[in-house]
Design a protein around this motif. Structure first.
Motif, PDB file in Angstrom:
ATOM      1  N   SER A  83       0.922  -1.253  -0.103  1.00  7.03           N
ATOM      2  CA  SER A  83       0.354   0.264  -0.367  1.00  7.03           C
ATOM      3  C   SER A  83       0.791   1.616   0.030  1.00  7.03           C
ATOM      4  N   THR A  84       2.537   0.978   0.465  1.00 12.18           N
ATOM      5  CA  THR A  84       2.897   1.837   1.088  1.00 12.18           C
ATOM      6  C   THR A  84       3.919   2.428  -0.025  1.00 12.18           C
ATOM      7  N   HIS A  85       3.697   1.547  -1.313  1.00  9.35           N
ATOM      8  CA  HIS A  85       4.150   2.012  -2.769  1.00  9.35           C
ATOM      9  C   HIS A  85       3.393   2.090  -4.063  1.00  9.35           C
ATOM     10  N   GLY A  86       2.049   2.546  -3.520  1.00  9.35           N
ATOM     11  CA  GLY A  86       1.355   2.572  -4.465  1.00  9.35           C
ATOM     12  C   GLY A  86      -0.363   2.372  -4.955  1.00  9.35           C
ATOM     13  N   ASP A  87      -0.377   1.246  -4.116  1.00  6.29           N
ATOM     14  CA  ASP A  87      -1.621   0.461  -4.496  1.00  6.29           C
ATOM     15  C   ASP A  87      -2.847   1.062  -3.554  1.00  6.29           C
ATOM     16  N   SER A  88      -2.123   2.262  -2.281  1.00 10.51           N
ATOM     17  CA  SER A  88      -3.192   2.999  -1.793  1.00 10.51           C
ATOM     18  C   SER A  88      -3.712   3.678  -2.033  1.00 10.51           C
ATOM     19  N   GLY A  89      -3.413   3.545  -3.924  1.00 12.55           N
ATOM     20  CA  GLY A  89      -4.759   3.943  -4.570  1.00 12.55           C
ATOM     21  C   GLY A  89      -6.295   3.724  -4.748  1.00 12.55           C
ATOM     22  N   VAL A  90      -6.110   2.552  -4.208  1.00 14.52           N
ATOM     23  CA  VAL A  90      -7.562   1.966  -4.662  1.00 14.52           C
ATOM     24  C   VAL A  90      -8.431   2.489  -3.009  1.00 14.52           C
ATOM     25  N   ILE A  91      -7.567   3.240  -2.243  1.00 12.26           N
ATOM     26  CA  ILE A  91      -9.102   3.814  -0.763  1.00 12.26           C
ATOM     27  C   ILE A  91      -9.521   4.914  -1.820  1.00 12.26           C
ATOM     28  N   THR A  92     -11.173   5.053  -1.138  1.00 10.61           N
ATOM     29  CA  THR A  92     -11.279   5.689  -1.330  1.00 10.61           C
ATOM     30  C   THR A  92     -11.783   6.582  -0.383  1.00 10.61           C
ATOM     31  N   ARG A  93     -12.745   8.286  -0.503  1.00  2.57           N
ATOM     32  CA  ARG A  93     -12.920   8.334   0.592  1.00  2.57           C
ATOM     33  C   ARG A  93     -14.068   8.268   1.296  1.00  2.57           C
ATOM     34  N   GLU A  94     -14.765   7.065   0.232  1.00  2.00           N
ATOM     35  CA  GLU A  94     -15.632   6.563   1.090  1.00  2.00           C
ATOM     36  C   GLU A  94     -15.752   5.393   1.601  1.00  2.00           C
ATOM     37  N   ASP A  95     -14.307   5.212   1.608  1.00  6.08           N
ATOM     38  CA  ASP A  95     -14.359   2.821   2.600  1.00  6.08           C
ATOM     39  C   ASP A  95     -14.271   2.969   3.537  1.00  6.08           C
ATOM     40  N   VAL A  96     -14.321   1.906   4.110  1.00  7.74           N
ATOM     41  CA  VAL A  96     -14.405   1.907   5.853  1.00  7.74           C
ATOM     42  C   VAL A  96     -12.824   0.519   5.455  1.00  7.74           C
ATOM     43  N   ILE A  97     -12.419   0.861   6.773  1.00  3.48           N
ATOM     44  CA  ILE A  97     -11.276   0.162   6.569  1.00  3.48           C
ATOM     45  C   ILE A  97     -10.828  -0.903   8.051  1.00  3.48           C
ATOM     46  N   ILE A  98     -10.942  -1.918   7.733  1.00  2.29           N
ATOM     47  CA  ILE A  98     -10.983  -2.937   8.682  1.00  2.29           C
ATOM     48  C   ILE A  98      -9.271  -3.042   8.327  1.00  2.29           C
ATOM     49  N   ALA A  99      -8.807  -2.713   9.515  1.00  2.00           N
ATOM     50  CA  ALA A  99      -7.386  -3.248   9.863  1.00  2.00           C
ATOM     51  C   ALA A  99      -7.004  -4.707  10.683  1.00  2.00           C
ATOM     52  N   ILE A 100      -6.210  -5.352  10.706  1.00  2.00           N
ATOM     53  CA  ILE A 100      -6.574  -6.343  11.754  1.00  2.00           C
ATOM     54  C   ILE A 100      -4.617  -6.652  12.423  1.00  2.00           C
ATOM     55  N   SER A 101      -4.188  -7.057  13.084  1.00  2.00           N
ATOM     56  CA  SER A 101      -3.024  -6.956  13.951  1.00  2.00           C
ATOM     57  C   SER A 101      -3.021  -7.366  15.157  1.00  2.00           C
ATOM     58  N   ASN A 102      -3.032  -8.716  14.953  1.00  2.00           N
ATOM     59  CA  ASN A 102      -3.038  -8.977  16.761  1.00  2.00           C
ATOM     60  C   ASN A 102      -2.014  -8.611  18.134  1.00  2.00           C
ATOM     61  N   SER A 103      -1.022  -7.853  17.241  1.00  2.76           N
ATOM     62  CA  SER A 103       0.028  -7.044  18.640  1.00  2.76           C
ATOM     63  C   SER A 103      -0.799  -5.471  18.655  1.00  2.76           C
ATOM     64  N   GLY A 104      -0.808  -5.342  17.257  1.00  2.47           N
ATOM     65  CA  GLY A 104      -1.709  -3.948  17.203  1.00  2.47           C
ATOM     66  C   GLY A 104      -0.866  -2.381  17.244  1.00  2.47           C
ATOM     67  N   GLU A 105       0.850  -3.098  16.897  1.00  2.00           N
ATOM     68  CA  GLU A 105       1.363  -3.086  16.522  1.00  2.00           C
ATOM     69  C   GLU A 105       2.448  -2.776  14.905  1.00  2.00           C
ATOM     70  N   THR A 106       1.481  -3.620  14.204  1.00  4.18           N
ATOM     71  CA  THR A 106       2.283  -4.279  13.507  1.00  4.18           C
ATOM     72  C   THR A 106       3.473  -3.045  11.905  1.00  4.18           C
ATOM     73  N   GLN A 107       4.826  -3.138  11.688  1.00  2.88           N
ATOM     74  CA  GLN A 107       5.215  -1.714  11.146  1.00  2.88           C
ATOM     75  C   GLN A 107       4.509  -1.499  10.157  1.00  2.88           C
ATOM     76  N   GLU A 108       4.572  -2.270   9.139  1.00  5.87           N
ATOM     77  CA  GLU A 108       3.625  -2.188   7.927  1.00  5.87           C
ATOM     78  C   GLU A 108       2.213  -1.553   8.126  1.00  5.87           C
ATOM     79  N   LEU A 109       1.274  -1.617   8.968  1.00  2.00           N
ATOM     80  CA  LEU A 109       0.227  -1.960   9.300  1.00  2.00           C
ATOM     81  C   LEU A 109       0.206   0.012   9.576  1.00  2.00           C
ATOM     82  N   MET A 110       0.955  -0.027  10.651  1.00  2.00           N
ATOM     83  CA  MET A 110       1.576   1.578  10.812  1.00  2.00           C
ATOM     84  C   MET A 110       1.880   2.810   9.719  1.00  2.00           C
TER      85      MET A 110
END
Length: 326
Positions: A83-110
């Motif tokens: 996502s940080t290499h261009g794929d985040s272009g799929v996100i629009t302002r009307e979307d809802v995000i479900i972010a999953i991380s057991n630790s809640g600190e996964t660097q790529e997600l951060m």
């Protein structure tokens, strides 16, 4: 290599299943206000649901997105590293995000969080750490924590991924119900394979027609219709008027009620005791719709009529079940 006896293998297998089952059941304590708000957010989403997660959480996220998409909630999996290499272009302002991380600190997600905030998307976090960065950054956080992993080392994501998957399924199923997702809708997304086979049938493919239809005139006596119902063995007869239009049905239930109500039935006409304005369906309707009517109104046979309300057939629940319409 460690040698394991059969008894130890069986013992460990049962331990794993017990831990995984417990991880799912423990989620029930987390079904409350936050979960209800998450359902509302997803239900009111005008865009798509973007699911993201890294590693094993990402694999589970792909399944959650696939389940939602196939049950009426358009969803897409976004790899957080890509996502940080261009794929985040799929996100629009009307979307809802479900972010999953057991630790809640996964660097790529951060790394993805600033982009999500820039778009102003609502975010549902799924984490096992309610004090994590992900939990604090989310609009709604769903607690997917488990007491322990099923892995003997306590390291490999096992019970935690099982719990995450179960929570995702719970979201998808609740959304199905809230959106009124039907068997016909399911067919639209599953036209091939075993799942869709039974749902492709139309009523005309399975209905009883011709001289196998129990049809009687509304001028006939109650007792004569009993013979017709007994002969055709469908538990009902369709009653027509002088213009051949369907005006009622006489069912096994109607017969029982009539016998209880009247001491003498010999003088009764079928129009005196039949069910008026019975449930009916057209031959071009999906067989799944017929089954839905039968289940809703607790009936086993349904009249099929043409555009002029003239009986064209009868469809019986046994024929639907044999065809795999369930």
């Amino acid at each position: 290599m460690v040698t394991m006896t059969l008894s130890r293998i069986n013992e460990l297998a049962n331990e794993v299943l017990d831990v995984e089952a417990s991880s799912i059941l423990s989620l029930k304590r987390n079904i409350g206000e936050s979960f209800e708000k998450a359902i509302d957010i997803l239900y009111n989403c005008k865009g798509r649901v973007i699911v993201t997660g890294m590693g094993k959480s990402g694999i589970i996220g792909k399944k959650i997105a696939a389940t939602m998409s196939s049950t009426g909630t358009p969803s897409y999996f976004l790899h957080p590293a890509e996502s940080t290499h261009g794929d985040s272009g799929v996100i629009t302002r009307e979307d809802v995000i479900i972010a999953i991380s057991n630790s809640g600190e996964t660097q790529e997600l951060m790394n993805l969080l600033p982009l999500i905030k820039r778009f102003g998307c609502l975010m549902i976090g799924m984490t096992g750490n309610m004090n994590s960065t992900l939990a604090k950054a989310s609009d709604i956080t769903l607690d997917i924590s488990v007491e322990k992993e099923a892995c003997p080392l306590g390291k490999a994501p096992t019970a935690s991924t099982t719990a995450t998957l179960a929570m995702g399924d719970t979201l998808a199923v609740c959304l199905m119900e809230k959106k009124g997702f039907t068997k016909e809708d399911f067919l639209m997304f599953h036209p091939s394979g075993k799942l869709g086979k039974g749902l492709t049938y139309k009523v005309k493919d399975l209905m009883i027609t011709g001289d196998k239809m129990p049809i009687v005139s509304d001028s006939e006596s109650f007792t004569s219709v009993l013979n017709t119902i007994s002969e055709y063995k469908l538990g009902m007869a369709m009653i027509i008027d002088s213009s051949s239009q369907l005006v009622g049905v006489l069912t096994d239930g109607d017969i029982r009620r009539t016998i209880i109500k009247f001491q003498n039935t010999s003088d009764l006409s079928v129009r005196d005791v039949m069910t008026l304005n019975p449930k009916r369906i057209t031959s071009d309707a999906y067989a799944a719709s017929a089954l839905n009517l039968m289940e809703k109104y607790s009936i086993t046979a349904l009249a099929v009529v043409d555009e002029n309300n003239i009986p064209a057939g009868v469809i019986h629940v046994h024929d639907l079940l044999r065809a795999g319409v369930a």
